[in-house]
Write a protein that holds these residues in place. Structure first.
Motif, short mmCIF file in Angstrom:
data_model
loop_
_atom_site.label_atom_id
_atom_site.label_comp_id
_atom_site.label_asym_id
_atom_site.label_seq_id
_atom_site.Cartn_x
_atom_site.Cartn_y
_atom_site.Cartn_z
N ALA A 54 0.83 -1.20 0.00
CA ALA A 54 0.00 0.00 0.00
C ALA A 54 0.86 1.25 0.00
O ALA A 54 2.05 1.21 0.33
CB ALA A 54 -0.91 0.02 1.22
N GLU A 55 0.22 2.35 -0.36
CA GLU A 55 0.81 3.67 -0.21
C GLU A 55 -0.24 4.50 0.50
O GLU A 55 -1.34 4.70 -0.03
CB GLU A 55 1.18 4.26 -1.57
N GLU A 56 0.09 4.95 1.70
CA GLU A 56 -0.91 5.60 2.53
C GLU A 56 -0.25 6.63 3.45
O GLU A 56 0.78 6.35 4.06
CB GLU A 56 -1.63 4.52 3.36
N ASN A 57 -0.84 7.80 3.54
CA ASN A 57 -0.40 8.86 4.45
C ASN A 57 1.08 9.22 4.30
O ASN A 57 1.78 9.44 5.28
CB ASN A 57 -0.69 8.48 5.91
N GLY A 58 1.56 9.27 3.06
CA GLY A 58 2.94 9.66 2.82
C GLY A 58 3.97 8.56 3.02
O GLY A 58 5.17 8.84 3.09
N TYR A 59 3.52 7.33 3.13
CA TYR A 59 4.43 6.20 3.33
C TYR A 59 4.11 5.08 2.37
O TYR A 59 2.97 4.90 1.96
CB TYR A 59 4.34 5.66 4.77
N GLU A 60 5.14 4.33 2.02
CA GLU A 60 4.96 3.09 1.28
C GLU A 60 5.07 1.96 2.29
O GLU A 60 5.95 1.97 3.15
CB GLU A 60 6.04 2.93 0.20
N TRP A 61 4.17 1.01 2.17
CA TRP A 61 4.12 -0.11 3.11
C TRP A 61 4.46 -1.39 2.37
O TRP A 61 3.94 -1.64 1.28
CB TRP A 61 2.72 -0.22 3.72
N TYR A 62 5.33 -2.19 2.95
CA TYR A 62 5.78 -3.43 2.36
C TYR A 62 5.58 -4.56 3.37
O TYR A 62 5.51 -4.32 4.57
CB TYR A 62 7.26 -3.36 2.00
N ILE A 63 5.56 -5.78 2.86
CA ILE A 63 5.53 -6.96 3.73
C ILE A 63 6.58 -7.93 3.22
O ILE A 63 6.83 -8.03 2.01
CB ILE A 63 4.14 -7.63 3.78
N THR A 64 7.21 -8.61 4.16
CA THR A 64 8.23 -9.59 3.83
C THR A 64 8.17 -10.73 4.85
O THR A 64 7.87 -10.49 6.01
CB THR A 64 9.63 -8.95 3.79
N PRO A 65 8.45 -11.94 4.42
CA PRO A 65 8.48 -13.05 5.38
C PRO A 65 9.70 -12.93 6.30
O PRO A 65 10.76 -12.48 5.88
CB PRO A 65 8.55 -14.30 4.52
N MET A 66 9.54 -13.34 7.54
CA MET A 66 10.64 -13.27 8.50
C MET A 66 11.74 -14.28 8.16
O MET A 66 12.90 -13.93 8.13
CB MET A 66 10.11 -13.49 9.93
N GLU A 67 11.40 -15.54 7.94
CA GLU A 67 12.32 -16.59 7.53
C GLU A 67 13.70 -16.49 8.17
O GLU A 67 14.69 -16.21 7.50
CB GLU A 67 12.45 -16.63 6.01
N ILE A 104 14.78 6.90 7.16
CA ILE A 104 14.49 5.99 8.26
C ILE A 104 13.33 5.10 7.85
O ILE A 104 12.23 5.56 7.61
CB ILE A 104 14.13 6.75 9.55
N ALA A 105 13.61 3.81 7.77
CA ALA A 105 12.58 2.80 7.50
C ALA A 105 12.29 2.08 8.81
O ALA A 105 13.22 1.71 9.52
CB ALA A 105 13.06 1.82 6.45
N THR A 106 11.02 1.93 9.13
CA THR A 106 10.67 1.25 10.37
C THR A 106 10.00 -0.08 10.07
O THR A 106 9.33 -0.24 9.06
CB THR A 106 9.74 2.11 11.25
N LYS A 118 7.65 0.19 6.84
CA LYS A 118 7.11 1.52 6.53
C LYS A 118 8.26 2.41 6.09
O LYS A 118 9.21 2.62 6.83
CB LYS A 118 6.43 2.08 7.78
N ILE A 119 8.16 2.92 4.83
CA ILE A 119 9.21 3.76 4.26
C ILE A 119 8.55 5.04 3.75
O ILE A 119 7.54 5.00 3.07
CB ILE A 119 9.90 3.04 3.08
N PRO A 120 9.16 6.22 4.03
CA PRO A 120 8.61 7.47 3.47
C PRO A 120 8.49 7.40 1.95
O PRO A 120 9.38 6.86 1.28
CB PRO A 120 9.62 8.53 3.90
N SER A 121 7.41 7.94 1.41
CA SER A 121 7.10 7.81 -0.02
C SER A 121 8.15 8.42 -0.95
O SER A 121 8.30 7.99 -2.08
CB SER A 121 5.75 8.45 -0.34
N ASP A 122 8.89 9.40 -0.48
CA ASP A 122 9.84 10.07 -1.35
C ASP A 122 11.23 9.42 -1.39
O ASP A 122 12.18 9.99 -1.87
CB ASP A 122 9.98 11.54 -0.94
N TRP A 123 11.35 8.20 -0.94
CA TRP A 123 12.66 7.56 -0.83
C TRP A 123 13.28 7.18 -2.17
O TRP A 123 14.47 6.98 -2.26
CB TRP A 123 12.58 6.32 0.08
N LYS A 124 12.48 7.09 -3.22
CA LYS A 124 13.02 6.69 -4.53
C LYS A 124 13.52 7.88 -5.34
O LYS A 124 14.06 7.70 -6.41
CB LYS A 124 11.95 5.94 -5.32
N GLU A 125 13.33 9.07 -4.84
CA GLU A 125 13.74 10.29 -5.60
C GLU A 125 15.22 10.52 -5.51
O GLU A 125 15.91 10.13 -4.64
CB GLU A 125 13.00 11.50 -5.05
#
Length: 125
Positions: A54-67, A104-106, A118-125
């Motif tokens: 998702a992209e929500e409230n100025g952040y990009e949200w990702y999911i990854t397996p812990m493994e 800062i990614a949390t 959770k990563i700020p949306s402007d991180w790819k710029e």
């Protein structure tokens, strides 16, 4: 009496299937724009190690397996591909630098098996 037992049995099975399909037993997500089911399907439908959900409230949200701790490596690899250099980790925060900029990614353990990032949306710029 026998009909009532059959009716209750069928109703229980139907409710069980609906409840299982809705993934109600997973913890709540920190975002509102996607459902638990959509998040799990997006991860299961790809061969990627980390998936944008998702992209929500100025952040990009990702999911990854812990493994066995690979989630943190997946996060570092994702961000490093865009020129950021990992500096340090403090708690659930991962600090990256690119020139004079700091990112800062949390992370948040969503279940024992998955980490939400959770990563700020402007991180790819």
């Amino acid at each position: 009496m026998k009909r009532w037992l059959i009716f209750i049995g069928v109703l229980t099975v139907i409710l069980g299937v609906v409840a299982f399909d809705s993934k109600f037993y997973y913890p709540t997500l920190p975002i509102d724009s996607v459902s638990k089911r959509e998040v799990l399907e997006s991860l299961n439908d790809t061969s990627e190690d980390i998936v944008k959900i998702a992209e929500e409230n100025g952040y990009e949200w990702y999911i990854t397996p812990m493994e066995q701790g690979k989630a943190h490596d997946n996060l570092k690899n994702l961000i490093s591909k865009n020129g950021w250099h990992f500096k340090q980790q403090e708690g659930s925060g991962y600090f990256f630098e690119k020139g004079d900029n700091t990112l800062i990614a949390t992370t948040e353990m969503w279940t024992v098996n998955f980490v939400i990032v959770k990563i700020p949306s402007d991180w790819k710029e």
